[in-house]
Design an enzyme around this catalytic site. Structure first.
Site, PDB file in Angstrom:
ATOM      1  N   ARG A 149     -27.523  -5.735 -19.980  1.00 50.48           N
ATOM      2  CA  ARG A 149     -26.525  -5.294 -19.582  1.00 50.48           C
ATOM      3  C   ARG A 149     -25.926  -6.276 -20.315  1.00 50.48           C
ATOM      4  O   ARG A 149     -26.492  -7.321 -20.894  1.00 50.48           O
ATOM      5  CB  ARG A 149     -26.254  -5.174 -17.877  1.00 50.48           C
ATOM      6  CG  ARG A 149     -27.224  -4.331 -17.116  1.00 50.48           C
ATOM      7  CD  ARG A 149     -26.166  -4.569 -15.831  1.00 50.48           C
ATOM      8  NE  ARG A 149     -27.263  -3.808 -15.507  1.00 50.48           N
ATOM      9  CZ  ARG A 149     -28.155  -4.283 -14.263  1.00 50.48           C
ATOM     10  NH1 ARG A 149     -28.760  -5.121 -14.410  1.00 50.48           N
ATOM     11  NH2 ARG A 149     -28.079  -3.367 -13.381  1.00 50.48           N
ATOM     12  N   LYS A 173     -26.746  -7.843 -11.459  1.00 46.73           N
ATOM     13  CA  LYS A 173     -26.024  -7.509 -10.591  1.00 46.73           C
ATOM     14  C   LYS A 173     -25.870  -8.198  -9.088  1.00 46.73           C
ATOM     15  O   LYS A 173     -26.917  -7.957  -7.787  1.00 46.73           O
ATOM     16  CB  LYS A 173     -25.661  -5.443 -10.645  1.00 46.73           C
ATOM     17  CG  LYS A 173     -25.296  -4.794 -11.593  1.00 46.73           C
ATOM     18  CD  LYS A 173     -24.968  -3.561 -11.345  1.00 46.73           C
ATOM     19  CE  LYS A 173     -24.202  -3.379 -12.255  1.00 46.73           C
ATOM     20  NZ  LYS A 173     -24.469  -1.167 -12.013  1.00 46.73           N
ATOM     21  N   HIS A 245     -23.529  -0.636 -23.858  1.00 48.64           N
ATOM     22  CA  HIS A 245     -24.848  -0.263 -23.142  1.00 48.64           C
ATOM     23  C   HIS A 245     -26.086   0.620 -23.926  1.00 48.64           C
ATOM     24  O   HIS A 245     -26.762   0.849 -22.817  1.00 48.64           O
ATOM     25  CB  HIS A 245     -24.277   0.651 -21.868  1.00 48.64           C
ATOM     26  CG  HIS A 245     -24.214   0.526 -20.510  1.00 48.64           C
ATOM     27  ND1 HIS A 245     -24.616  -1.181 -19.783  1.00 48.64           N
ATOM     28  CD2 HIS A 245     -25.038   0.899 -19.447  1.00 48.64           C
ATOM     29  CE1 HIS A 245     -24.531  -0.890 -18.858  1.00 48.64           C
ATOM     30  NE2 HIS A 245     -24.800  -0.238 -18.386  1.00 48.64           N
ATOM     31  N   ARG A 248     -29.170  -0.482 -24.711  1.00 48.68           N
ATOM     32  CA  ARG A 248     -29.733  -0.785 -22.389  1.00 48.68           C
ATOM     33  C   ARG A 248     -30.359   0.432 -22.221  1.00 48.68           C
ATOM     34  O   ARG A 248     -31.339   0.911 -22.396  1.00 48.68           O
ATOM     35  CB  ARG A 248     -29.600  -0.521 -21.647  1.00 48.68           C
ATOM     36  CG  ARG A 248     -29.426  -1.217 -20.451  1.00 48.68           C
ATOM     37  CD  ARG A 248     -28.854  -2.390 -19.744  1.00 48.68           C
ATOM     38  NE  ARG A 248     -28.485  -1.634 -18.468  1.00 48.68           N
ATOM     39  CZ  ARG A 248     -29.630  -2.350 -17.476  1.00 48.68           C
ATOM     40  NH1 ARG A 248     -30.944  -3.556 -17.648  1.00 48.68           N
ATOM     41  NH2 ARG A 248     -29.804  -2.425 -16.147  1.00 48.68           N
ATOM     42  N   HIS A 271     -33.139  -1.412 -11.922  1.00 52.27           N
ATOM     43  CA  HIS A 271     -32.261  -0.850 -10.952  1.00 52.27           C
ATOM     44  C   HIS A 271     -32.631  -1.047 -10.129  1.00 52.27           C
ATOM     45  O   HIS A 271     -33.777  -0.899  -9.639  1.00 52.27           O
ATOM     46  CB  HIS A 271     -32.723   0.620 -11.221  1.00 52.27           C
ATOM     47  CG  HIS A 271     -31.663   0.607 -13.378  1.00 52.27           C
ATOM     48  ND1 HIS A 271     -32.090   1.720 -13.932  1.00 52.27           N
ATOM     49  CD2 HIS A 271     -30.624   0.132 -13.395  1.00 52.27           C
ATOM     50  CE1 HIS A 271     -31.597   1.806 -14.326  1.00 52.27           C
ATOM     51  NE2 HIS A 271     -30.749   1.370 -14.087  1.00 52.27           N
ATOM     52  N   TYR A 280     -30.981   7.106 -16.943  1.00 52.20           N
ATOM     53  CA  TYR A 280     -31.448   6.130 -18.417  1.00 52.20           C
ATOM     54  C   TYR A 280     -32.232   7.085 -18.591  1.00 52.20           C
ATOM     55  O   TYR A 280     -31.586   6.661 -20.709  1.00 52.20           O
ATOM     56  CB  TYR A 280     -31.440   5.202 -17.725  1.00 52.20           C
ATOM     57  CG  TYR A 280     -30.769   3.794 -17.525  1.00 52.20           C
ATOM     58  CD1 TYR A 280     -29.819   4.116 -16.422  1.00 52.20           C
ATOM     59  CD2 TYR A 280     -29.649   3.394 -18.565  1.00 52.20           C
ATOM     60  CE1 TYR A 280     -28.508   2.852 -15.705  1.00 52.20           C
ATOM     61  CE2 TYR A 280     -28.923   2.707 -17.943  1.00 52.20           C
ATOM     62  CZ  TYR A 280     -28.712   2.003 -17.218  1.00 52.20           C
ATOM     63  OH  TYR A 280     -26.891   1.123 -16.998  1.00 52.20           O
TER      64      TYR A 280
END
Length: 301
Positions: A149, A173, A245, A248, A271, A280
């Protein structure tokens, strides 16, 4: 509306301390509730988070639906559901006023991807005659080859590089950490950047360990990485809407196309749910059929 603010503050503390959510995510959740508070104020509806009814929420949703698209509406309802579920969890309420409110069905938007040729063209368009150009090349190679990210890229530290083991440590995250494999070619690029380019930077106090620095010797902003990529896309006349992004998404898609399994891609991307990984990598039913035919013991190969 003081009552609302006290409950919102408690909810924010819960999201931060117990669910370890990032500042940005907590702000998004809060923004949804504040929209509801604004609606109540506008129509002089004196209801607290404990007394508000499903009818009032429904009225609010109807009004919002006239100004936002279904995707934003779905996110808003989801955010409110989370808040009222928290109130039930804390025994402030025994039910949720969103019980009968359905989230609008929205198709998942498949992200754009770049081909390896397009990624090569973008990187080849970088002007390497300046230290910033050298840095940008290493940065984009790292972004793509590790599937990071943009927030993870700009926060990367020299102390996060475990090159002897072939990994870099990423803080993603919710401050969740993961180790991502890094290939030899990218290791060499980063090593050369640190030894021959970064050393010429006048590094500001507090940024001695930050890997990618701006001209003022501080951490790059996410917006700056976005601008660098946008400018390169214009330079090569790439007619796609791309952002950091996109690199990614492309990393994940290319891994899948070359035979990597979903679980490994999920771990590398960080994830929590494999469903997110499926989006994705543009996972389609044809791919699943091929996997079944190739690997299931009952398939007639």
């Amino acid at each position: 509306m003081t009552t609302w603010q006290s409950y919102i503050k408690e909810y924010q503390n819960y999201l931060r301390l117990e669910r370890s959510l990032s500042k940005n995510t907590i702000e998004n959740y809060t923004f949804d509730i504040e929209k509801l508070v604004l609606f109540l104020k506008q129509y002089d509806i004196k209801m607290s988070p404990i007394t508000i009814t499903g009818e009032v929420i429904q009225q609010f949703i109807y009004e919002i639906a006239t100004t936002v698209n279904p995707r934003s509406q779905a996110r808003l309802i989801s955010g409110l559901k989370s808040f009222f579920n928290y109130l039930i969890f804390e025994d402030y309420r025994t039910d949720t006023p969103l019980e009968l409110i359905e989230i609008p069905r929205v198709g998942r938007k498949l992200p754009d991807t770049l081909s390896t040729q397009e990624i090569d063209a973008l990187i080849a368009a970088i002007d390497l005659s300046t230290p910033e150009g050298e840095r940008n090349k290493v940065m984009l190679e790292t972004l793509y080859s590790c599937g990071l990210r943009v927030s993870e890229l700009v926060a990367l530290k020299i102390s996060d590089l475990f090159f002897e083991e072939g990994f870099i440590k990423i803080t993603g995250k919710g401050n969740k950490q993961r180790f991502v494999p890094i290939e030899a070619a990218t290791i060499k690029l980063i090593t050369d950047y640190v030894n021959f380019v970064r050393v010429s930077n006048s590094i500001q106090k507090g940024f001695e360990d930050t890997l990618f620095l701006n001209r003022r010797g501080r951490q790059l902003t996410r917006a700056m990485v976005f601008t660098i990529i946008k400018n390169l896309a214009v330079k090569i006349n790439l007619n796609k809407t791309i952002s950091p992004h996109t690199f990614r998404h492309s990393f994940a898609t290319h891994l899948l196309e070359n035979g990597a399994d979903l679980r490994s891609i999920q771990l590398m991307l960080g994830h929590e749910s494999i469903t997110t990984t499926e989006v994705y990598v543009h996972l389609d039913r044809k791919f699943l059929s091929e996997v079944l035919n190739q690997y299931h013991p009952r398939s007639s190969k």
